[in-house]
Design an enzyme around this catalytic site. Sequence first.
Site, PDB file in Angstrom:
ATOM      1  N   GLU A 170      38.518  38.831  45.668  1.00 24.23           N
ATOM      2  CA  GLU A 170      37.769  39.825  45.509  1.00 24.23           C
ATOM      3  C   GLU A 170      37.333  40.166  46.890  1.00 24.23           C
ATOM      4  O   GLU A 170      35.959  40.446  46.821  1.00 24.23           O
ATOM      5  CB  GLU A 170      36.615  39.820  44.453  1.00 24.23           C
ATOM      6  CG  GLU A 170      37.479  39.579  42.862  1.00 24.23           C
ATOM      7  CD  GLU A 170      36.412  39.637  41.733  1.00 24.23           C
ATOM      8  OE1 GLU A 170      35.227  39.198  42.202  1.00 24.23           O
ATOM      9  OE2 GLU A 170      36.735  39.945  40.625  1.00 24.23           O
ATOM     10  N   GLU A 230      42.542  39.133  36.496  1.00 21.79           N
ATOM     11  CA  GLU A 230      41.014  39.042  35.682  1.00 21.79           C
ATOM     12  C   GLU A 230      41.093  40.232  34.707  1.00 21.79           C
ATOM     13  O   GLU A 230      40.596  41.401  35.021  1.00 21.79           O
ATOM     14  CB  GLU A 230      40.071  38.969  36.722  1.00 21.79           C
ATOM     15  CG  GLU A 230      39.668  37.826  37.310  1.00 21.79           C
ATOM     16  CD  GLU A 230      38.456  37.656  38.176  1.00 21.79           C
ATOM     17  OE1 GLU A 230      37.378  38.493  37.682  1.00 21.79           O
ATOM     18  OE2 GLU A 230      38.175  36.890  38.984  1.00 21.79           O
TER      19      GLU A 230
END
Length: 959
Positions: A170, A230
Amino acid sequence: MNDHIFPTHEVVKPFINFDSKGFLINGKRTFIASAGLEYARIPRQLWYDRLLRLKRGGFNCVEVYTMWNFHEPLEGKFNFSGDHDLNAFLTIVKDLNMYAIVRVGPYYCAEWDLGGYPLWLKFKPGLRVREDNEEFEKYVDRFFDKLLPIVFNQQINKGGPVIMVQLENEHNNGWGTIVPDNYFKHLQSKALSLGLQVPYFFSGLHHASDPAGDGTLDDPKRPNPWFSTEFWSVWYSQYGAKLTDSAVYARRTWKIIAHGGGGYNYYMAHGGSNFGYTNNDEDAASYDYGSAVGQAGDLRPIYYGFKHAALFARSFQDVLENCTDATAAYKDIAVDSNLRVTARSADIGDLVFLDNPTKKAIKARVKAGNDILVTDITIAPDEIYPLVHNYTINNVITLNWALTQVYGMVKQGNTTTIFVEASKENMALLYFKVNGMPTAAQGAKSFKITDGSISLAAAVQAGSLTEYTFEVSGQRVRILVGDASTMDKTWVTEVQGSAIPVIVSGTSYLADLSLQKTQLSAKGEYPLMAKKDGSIHLYLENKSTVLTYVYQLSNKFASTITLSPWQNKNASVYAAPAYDDSNWFSSADPQQMGADDNLTADAWYRTTLNVPSSGKYTMQVDGGDRATAFIDGKKATQWKVRDGEVTFDMEKGKHTLAVFTAHEGRDKLAAYVGAITYVDKKGLSGQVQLKKGGPFISTTTNWYFTKAEKAVDVKNNIPVFDTTTWKKYKIGDDVFNKQEGFGWFQTIIPVQEGNPSKLMINFRSVDEDATVFINGKQVAQHKGWNSPFAVEVNDATTLQKSIVVTLFIENYSNEGGIDQPVKINSIGDGIVLNNWKMFGGPGNPDAADGWNKLAPKTSFAGPQFFRSQFTVPQSPGKHLIWRVHTDGLSYGSVWVNGHNLGRYPEKVGNIGMYIPECWLKTGINHVVIYDENGNRPDKVGIRSEKGAGRVTYTLQGKL
């Protein structure tokens, strides 16, 4: 955002590969149904149990983080043994015939302390994280030298389970296959040099709570299948299940399947616990996540929805991983304006999905095939209902149409077993084409045989599985029809030494299963508060049999544990004036927690001071979070260090000042890039000033905002203040609507009392880049959010009048504005307190000395240890879950038999602190509590969580 995957090394392609349509594992089209869990949040003794529960839920893969500070908590001291044994964990994954996606960092997020960075990184001069910084990359390389060989030796081509690797996580810039700078090049070259050969990617792919959205997932430009690393299933702020969870997340999963996705990973499928001091500031001990498999191993309703979707997708992976969008060919299959139809087509067959996006059930008239097979199908609100067409089962049997919900399909040698989930509204309807003469066996009356075909029409029997079979040229089809609750209790597994799977139906959960010659043995369980399981059947290739089960005779169980009388030990001895602190960590100014290599959430600071006259004094110091000040051993006050100052009374003369500090977890540093030394400081930090009077810190109010069209040279371009264009602004508001934008922010600081010699304007966080003006003159620039900075005003003339503060803020992504309150500090020059000593940690909870019987009604003014003993009640046949309820306490930690359960109070409700069963023992157990305010443990109890408990039993059968 880039969602591409770096290609497989040539030598690994026979083991793991992909094309634009799907993944291939060991040469076979494979749908990846992955479950996120963290071995760092599970005791090693429970790894197998949790992984098996996920495997039983239809998952064929797990995805894990390898938290840096879990493996290198102290600089250069690596831990890959015991609960930290990553290699052992991956070996269990392999033994269970599952795959693994490993996310090696070096950053993780994960609601984990400091996002996974070792604390000692904060104290490295010049170090900047997540960018091309030599100092940072030096330590990353050293960690990777230890970590990556473990991971890479477990790659699938080397006999392990690892099929993909994620580098970084991320990051603001590098996702998929984007290599934006030298930092990413460094990570890539380092991993490749150490032997990375399986597919890999940066940062992640499609992170969202509804990653499929509402459109097709096909993309002709993408060289790999669509995949979500995710898929946020529920959220970390929840414990347990909500009634709506199962339907909501089942729908979002079926959208992936129906719209062309090649797989997904739920984050989290099992959350686990933040043991010790591993939680970040958003959590405490629980990381339950409202997940499918609960913190204590219990199975939630969402588990069965996930199981259904995973088994279907894996049963028809040869379609889903090699298909094209065929929606246009089937758009008229059902006549209902509210119904959406999507379809996927492959050489081996087609899948058609009837999507009811409304909040009411739809009864749809379905017309299928050239022979116009017509039936009415009831589709529940928000349900996506799959149909199967022209699917090749083998060379003599084709499933022409399944106008019913196929739960899954499994090949057992020459037998193909099809699970059909039927209901009162939707009976089982299957139409087969055959090459040869079919012979109906079991349930023959429900079959209809014509030339070249055989069909089944069967009603469901509530609460039981009904078997129907037919055979063509030695190939057998078995159809097992049951309702949703029966399918929840149906499990597909393998027996060691056999490549042919077996089916067990009727047990609420099937654990281990073994076969010795003709004797089968298994373990089953059902929820503690549920009805006893009924008849349990075993289905092999050519036969089925009823299994017998053996329960323990005891039906009673204890719901509470008796604790022995409490003892206490003073944990505030460090405040005593005569305490010997000569061996403590020393510095001129107090240093942040962790500067002494202590990794706990507590620290003591001491110094001496000479007060010139009695009265009210204000002490200013930076840091965080909670603090308690003791003067000459007596508690003076409590405050939040982040407020910047505290005021208390002092007498003239020399004093010992001791400050106890504690925090609730460090920021996870999401999206943060840069120096971390001064981000989210804990304890006391920097220069300490003491001045008579006060307080001296105030918070600015009456901010105004006006939009700017674009980022320009802002010097001397401040627009004239006018309330028609400048609007009231509330600190924390997003004025950019999560989009790129630019704007002016302005407030007026009134003249300060006491004629201070200087004024500090403290900005804790501005999102993202800011240029600061004082009375129209540019005085500072700052880049990045979540990073504090200050502007000093020391011109005497300026300080005599009101001050106009103006900010030009440039926002490049997500929310933007002034994140945190802006504070004004007018203390000027005070007495500087120096010569500080620091001791990190609460002390030793296992130390045998210093304990006394806890006297009734005694109160304490600072941290205390409390301890008690207990014996776990024996409940044969019961798997009870025990939790320590910290009622009446403040903040702190709990140890059971030396194991740190984590931090309290919980932030997801008063659920109690989970005690892993493997940490309890027969006979006497010990519980120790460290309460930071010294609150008495009179209301503390250990109670059974009935909703997570299970009844266990043994299954037996002779074949």
